[in-house]
Design a protein around this motif. Sequence first.
Motif, PDB file in Angstrom:
ATOM      1  N   SER A   1      -4.974  -0.078  -7.511  1.00  0.00           N
ATOM      2  CA  SER A   1      -3.581   0.385  -7.465  1.00  0.00           C
ATOM      3  C   SER A   1      -2.907   0.359  -8.832  1.00  0.00           C
ATOM      4  N   LEU A   2      -3.534  -0.289  -9.824  1.00  0.00           N
ATOM      5  CA  LEU A   2      -2.955  -0.378 -11.168  1.00  0.00           C
ATOM      6  C   LEU A   2      -3.698   0.472 -12.194  1.00  0.00           C
ATOM      7  N   ARG A   3      -4.676   1.225 -11.754  1.00  0.00           N
ATOM      8  CA  ARG A   3      -5.465   2.048 -12.676  1.00  0.00           C
ATOM      9  C   ARG A   3      -4.640   3.205 -13.226  1.00  0.00           C
ATOM     10  N   ASN A   4      -5.130   3.765 -14.328  1.00  0.00           N
ATOM     11  CA  ASN A   4      -4.529   4.921 -15.004  1.00  0.00           C
ATOM     12  C   ASN A   4      -3.137   4.621 -15.544  1.00  0.00           C
TER      13      ASN A   4
ATOM     14  N   GLY B   1      -6.451  -1.268 -18.735  1.00  0.00           N
ATOM     15  CA  GLY B   1      -7.824  -1.504 -19.195  1.00  0.00           C
ATOM     16  C   GLY B   1      -7.986  -1.194 -20.674  1.00  0.00           C
ATOM     17  N   SER B   2      -7.362  -0.121 -21.133  1.00  0.00           N
ATOM     18  CA  SER B   2      -7.428   0.239 -22.555  1.00  0.00           C
ATOM     19  C   SER B   2      -6.780  -0.833 -23.415  1.00  0.00           C
ATOM     20  N   GLN B   3      -5.668  -1.363 -22.951  1.00  0.00           N
ATOM     21  CA  GLN B   3      -4.975  -2.413 -23.704  1.00  0.00           C
ATOM     22  C   GLN B   3      -5.829  -3.681 -23.767  1.00  0.00           C
ATOM     23  N   VAL B   4      -6.448  -4.052 -22.648  1.00  0.00           N
ATOM     24  CA  VAL B   4      -7.327  -5.223 -22.621  1.00  0.00           C
ATOM     25  C   VAL B   4      -8.498  -5.023 -23.585  1.00  0.00           C
TER      26      VAL B   4
ATOM     27  N   THR C   1     -19.239   7.482 -13.689  1.00  0.00           N
ATOM     28  CA  THR C   1     -18.555   8.468 -14.531  1.00  0.00           C
ATOM     29  C   THR C   1     -17.180   7.978 -14.996  1.00  0.00           C
ATOM     30  N   GLU C   2     -16.496   7.187 -14.175  1.00  0.00           N
ATOM     31  CA  GLU C   2     -15.186   6.666 -14.582  1.00  0.00           C
ATOM     32  C   GLU C   2     -15.316   5.719 -15.768  1.00  0.00           C
ATOM     33  N   ALA C   3     -16.316   4.854 -15.750  1.00  0.00           N
ATOM     34  CA  ALA C   3     -16.526   3.922 -16.864  1.00  0.00           C
ATOM     35  C   ALA C   3     -16.911   4.678 -18.132  1.00  0.00           C
TER      36      ALA C   3
ATOM     37  N   GLU D   1     -15.289   6.571 -23.550  1.00  0.00           N
ATOM     38  CA  GLU D   1     -15.141   7.710 -24.460  1.00  0.00           C
ATOM     39  C   GLU D   1     -13.679   7.916 -24.846  1.00  0.00           C
ATOM     40  N   LYS D   2     -12.778   7.773 -23.878  1.00  0.00           N
ATOM     41  CA  LYS D   2     -11.338   7.918 -24.146  1.00  0.00           C
ATOM     42  C   LYS D   2     -10.854   6.871 -25.150  1.00  0.00           C
TER      43      LYS D   2
END
Length: 78
Positions: free
Chosen positions: A14-17, A21-24, A49-51, A56-57
């Motif tokens: 519910s907290l994705r996107n 995760g990028s900040q961590v 594929t999400e990982a 890559e992002k």
Amino acid sequence: YPYYFVTDIAVKPSLRNQGIGSQVLRELVKLHPLKSGQSWKAIVNAKNTEAKSFLEKNGWIFELEVSDKHGMLTFKLK
């Protein structure tokens, strides 16, 4: 060691996107400044594929674009 490994980062669905995760990941990399010859690596299941997109992002690239015998891909931070 010549590299540090990231093996698992999980964010509650519910907290994705939201960039959590990028900040961590950014903070983790900042915690361990690399010396000459060192690098960051991550191992991801080739079917995840999400990982793969997440790494890559965040500026990670394939070390090898072919999965190993366990179906895992290795990424490294540019």
